[in-house]
Design an enzyme around this catalytic site. Sequence first.
Site, short mmCIF file in Angstrom:
data_model
loop_
_atom_site.label_atom_id
_atom_site.label_comp_id
_atom_site.label_asym_id
_atom_site.label_seq_id
_atom_site.Cartn_x
_atom_site.Cartn_y
_atom_site.Cartn_z
N GLY A 133 9.42 1.69 7.03
CA GLY A 133 9.34 0.42 6.34
C GLY A 133 8.20 0.43 5.35
CG ASP A 136 5.56 12.09 12.06
OD1 ASP A 136 5.77 13.15 11.44
OD2 ASP A 136 5.88 10.97 11.63
CG LEU A 194 -1.93 -1.13 1.33
CD1 LEU A 194 -2.65 -1.08 2.67
CD2 LEU A 194 -2.94 -1.06 0.19
N GLY A 195 2.05 1.16 0.53
CA GLY A 195 2.93 2.32 0.61
C GLY A 195 4.15 2.00 1.43
N GLY A 202 7.56 4.13 3.84
CA GLY A 202 8.14 5.35 4.38
C GLY A 202 9.43 5.03 5.10
CB VAL A 260 1.72 0.07 4.85
CG1 VAL A 260 0.30 -0.35 5.26
CG2 VAL A 260 2.32 0.96 5.93
#
Length: 826
Positions: free
Chosen positions: A519, A632, A513-514, A516, A521
């Site tokens: 790590g 964040d 899914l993505g 960053g 997802v």
Amino acid sequence: MKSQQILMLMIYTTFFCFMSTSSHQDTVTITPNHSIQYHDTLVSSAGTFEAGFFDFGNSSRQYFGIWYKSISPRTIVWVANRNAPVQNSTAVLKLTHQGDLVILDGRVWSSSNSSKIEVKPVMQLLDSGNLVVKDGESSENLLWQSFDYPGDTFLPGMKLKSDFVTGPYQYLTSWRDNEDPAEGEFSYKIDTRGFPQQVTTSGTTISYSTGPWNGYLFSGVSWDRMHRFLNFSLEFTNKGVSYGYETLKSSVLTITMLKLNPRGGTERSLWSNKKQSWDIVNTHPIDQCEYFAACGVNSICNSDDLPICECLQGFTSKFQAKWDPHDWSAGCVRRTKLSCDNGDWFKNYTGIKLPETSSSWFNRSLSLEECETLCLRNCSCTAYTNLDIRDGGSGCLLWFDGIVDMRTHTNRGQEIYIRLPFSERDQRRNKRDLNRKRLAGILVGLLALIIGLTILLWATSKSIKGMKLPKPVVKKAISWKHMMEKEEDSLPTIFDFSTIDVATNHFSNRNKLGEGGFGTVHKGTLINGQEIAVKRLSKTSRQGTEEFKNEVKLMATLQHRNLVKLLGCSIQQDEKLLIYEFMPNRSLDYFIFDTMQGKLLDWTKRLEIIEGIARGLMYLHQDSRLKIIHRDIKTSNILLDNNMIPKISDFGLARIFGGDQAEEKTNRVMGTYGYMSPEYAVHGSFSTKSDVFSFGVIVIEIISGRKNRGFRDPHHHFLNLLGHAWRLWIEERPLELIHDILDDSAALSVEILRCIQVGLLCVQQNPENRPNISSVVLMLNGEKLLPKPSQPGFYIGEDNKADTGSSKQYESCSVNEVSMSSLGAR
């Protein structure tokens, strides 16, 4: 040469005698029987582009160029005689019978492309901005085109080409300054040493590099909203390289361009019909990590960390005794030499921009496993990865000697495998085992404590039956037992790693899914059909064991409609996994920074999202049992469910405050630049007002559809998005901030204006001036009068460029087909 100039002057003189004396005229085609004088222009068929003579207010320096016809002020995209301006307004551009373009004014500029065969040349300006000379009006046989001679502007349909056989090498060259189009210092080109990469150079020195081509685009280029309207391509054969882009046919009419400015930066702009101005949607460089080899050799740059440079695993600073945390030019060296036998292994880095490839080798047909084997056979090979990331990955790309210009790249970053000696594997394993044992010990101790307390409470409740105890004591015992039961119920499920591995199809790229800095997802489906999102912490993640435990502890105790729900975790097989409820609509940034997806969010929905985020923060700051500072808050951490309800996620950096605690300081500033408050970014001080600042940034981004970080005010390039919003506010033009796709009707303007004001109140420089989040909720609901905002954090206005030291400090911190049979660096 002199005789040629005399001949041209004779042609010019003869032609000028028969030339019409009429004033300005627009034409669409030029033949050898016509010409363009100073007041004449050549217009493309749809009226998109216009060509003619122009100046910068100095009639002694005239140029022939191309610009957008209906855009004001004039935007020049190409200049013919950029290094040789004509001296007066009597100049004329003429097409010769041989197909040459010449400019005559006492001197001669020529396209120098005379055809040796008989032709019937016709000159036209195409709607792509390409000025062409064809053999006949209906012919596709081009004798000459301006796209083959780029200036400082890269337009859709244009190609930057390198011909390995005949030698032409096409690239952009900056202007000398904003009013002098002569060739400047910087070039934007395709570096064909090794595997192709795009570089910006100053002379022969590389200033910035985007990394190698990965099948979609260059590895360091961010997949921002413009890439949803554009299709990038790179053709690479043994005869040459060609790189360009096109506007997607399925998109709405998009006027866009990329410019190389006189300072060496690149700016991709999108024309806004609504505001009648250019929106700069992407700039390079955006931070210090984009400067070439900012951290030296064998290191990795991460602009979200301080310091931004770190040696790769197995490497150490070259000059430790003289090490300067602000100067990494010397780079890093290996702690232990490679064994060059079967003892070496590879460390996997994910979510990064690949290193520069001038000393690389590649093969299109090898698999990733074959690539690893090939690298191990050559002692000079230091790293490998897939050549092409499409369809799960293919091909082989190898690096030799030092690793240069590698950085974290959360937006579509890639994988790379760095070669290390066997001894580094042992150190890694020992450290991993120690951390695993510590974590297991903590969890076992926690479980034993819970069981012991439960047994104690059960025994206590049995022993007090029938006894007449003072009521306050009985109430206290019952209350404590109830709280423990609630705490026990909220503990997350411990999943077996194999269960999650199967659910995510072995963490396949198709399920990703993505990713960053933490790590990746992945989407998963459990045996019972429940969809989940699995956050898999990478080995190099800044979110280590402490942050992992912190997120598990917090998410297990926090329950709110606007917080993402943690379902469980897994800590088996050296893996740290967090299992969340699946959010089908991804994250907020996916919508608000994309023009097409953004159309799904009308103003009503955007306001609901703003209010939902505020309620979630109010729960964290004052309504939950614990007082939580998130640290964040950003658009990518706001997830959206089926009904587009926002849910705050990623609590790895969150901190618990005591009931009366107002502020805390840290020497380890972590978070995301562009959303960090000034006091946190500069001094490490954070509080609830730090989260309020981040929330304010999100409000401005939701309204404008632009990112704070990387945005440059079109008229004041030193202003970021917050500064741009503040300038519009003080100039009483705040509604100009509204995203193009939003309805700015009078009925909605009052609501939008209120939100802009709330956003500006939240991002004020002084934290004491910012409202607390409960006041923000009341303000958004119209239940509270709004005070006037003061200037935002990091604002440097025209009259305030030498502002506080904090602004300066922040800027210093923040500043995207040939096979070779022999194995060697190319």
